[in-house]
Design a protein around this motif. Structure first.
Motif, PDB file in Angstrom:
ATOM      1  N   PRO A  76       0.795  -1.224   0.000  1.00 41.46           N
ATOM      2  CA  PRO A  76       0.000   0.000   0.000  1.00 41.46           C
ATOM      3  C   PRO A  76       0.833   1.283   0.000  1.00 41.46           C
ATOM      4  O   PRO A  76       0.339   2.344  -0.360  1.00 41.46           O
ATOM      5  CB  PRO A  76      -0.838  -0.108   1.278  1.00 41.46           C
ATOM      6  N   PHE A  77       2.099   1.204   0.388  1.00 47.40           N
ATOM      7  CA  PHE A  77       2.930   2.400   0.467  1.00 47.40           C
ATOM      8  C   PHE A  77       3.796   2.600  -0.768  1.00 47.40           C
ATOM      9  O   PHE A  77       4.501   3.598  -0.880  1.00 47.40           O
ATOM     10  CB  PHE A  77       3.810   2.352   1.721  1.00 47.40           C
ATOM     11  N   GLY A  78       3.799   1.659  -1.686  1.00 46.69           N
ATOM     12  CA  GLY A  78       4.572   1.792  -2.916  1.00 46.69           C
ATOM     13  C   GLY A  78       6.078   1.704  -2.702  1.00 46.69           C
ATOM     14  O   GLY A  78       6.838   2.247  -3.495  1.00 46.69           O
ATOM     15  N   ILE A  79       6.497   1.025  -1.659  1.00 39.99           N
ATOM     16  CA  ILE A  79       7.923   0.914  -1.359  1.00 39.99           C
ATOM     17  C   ILE A  79       8.604  -0.088  -2.294  1.00 39.99           C
ATOM     18  O   ILE A  79       9.730   0.122  -2.730  1.00 39.99           O
ATOM     19  CB  ILE A  79       8.131   0.493   0.112  1.00 39.99           C
ATOM     20  N   LEU A  80       7.910  -1.168  -2.595  1.00 40.81           N
ATOM     21  CA  LEU A  80       8.479  -2.229  -3.431  1.00 40.81           C
ATOM     22  C   LEU A  80       8.336  -1.893  -4.908  1.00 40.81           C
ATOM     23  O   LEU A  80       7.325  -1.350  -5.324  1.00 40.81           O
ATOM     24  CB  LEU A  80       7.762  -3.557  -3.147  1.00 40.81           C
TER      25      LEU A  80
END
Length: 99
Positions: free
Chosen positions: A15-19
Motif C-alpha cells: 500500500p505504500f509503494g515501497i516495493l
C-alpha cells in the motif's frame, strides 16, 4: 529431485509503494524421496517470493518448512531444484490474477 504436489499463490500488497514491481507469495507443497536429506515424515512446503518487474523478473527468495510443525528448515535446495521452483512460479503467476 523434488516433486511439487499443490500450491497457493497470492499477490503481496504494497500500500505504500515501497516495493518495485509486483511480488507474489507461493506456498508450494513438495515431496522428496525417502533417502533425501530433506525428507520429513511431517511433509514439506516451500514459501517462495517471486518478483515481476519492468526490467527483471525472478525468484527473490525461498524458505523450506515442515508442514505439520511449521518449523523453518535451514537447508539450501540444489541449483536444479531452485530453477524448478522458479519455473513453477513463473508458470503459475496468472493464478494469483484469477483470485
Amino acid at each position: 529431485m523434488i516433486t511439487m504436489t499443490s500450491y497457493t499463490v497470492e499477490l503481496v500488497k504494497d500500500p505504500f509503494g515501497i516495493l518495485q514491481g509486483q511480488r507474489y507469495e507461493f506456498m508450494i507443497d513438495i515431496e522428496v524421496p525417502d533417502d533425501d536429506e530433506l525428507y520429513s515424515e511431517n511433509g514439506l512446503y516451500v514459501r517462495a517470493i517471486y518478483n515481476v518487474g519492468e526490467m527483471k523478473s525472478g525468484l527473490m527468495k525461498y524458505e523450506l518448512y515442515e508442514k505439520t510443525t511449521q518449523q523453518y528448515l535451514d537447508f539450501d535446495l540444489e541449483d536444479d531444484e531452485v530453477a524448478a521452483i522458479e519455473a513453477f512460479c513463473k508458470e503459475h503467476l496468472q493464478d494469483a490474477e484469477d483470485n
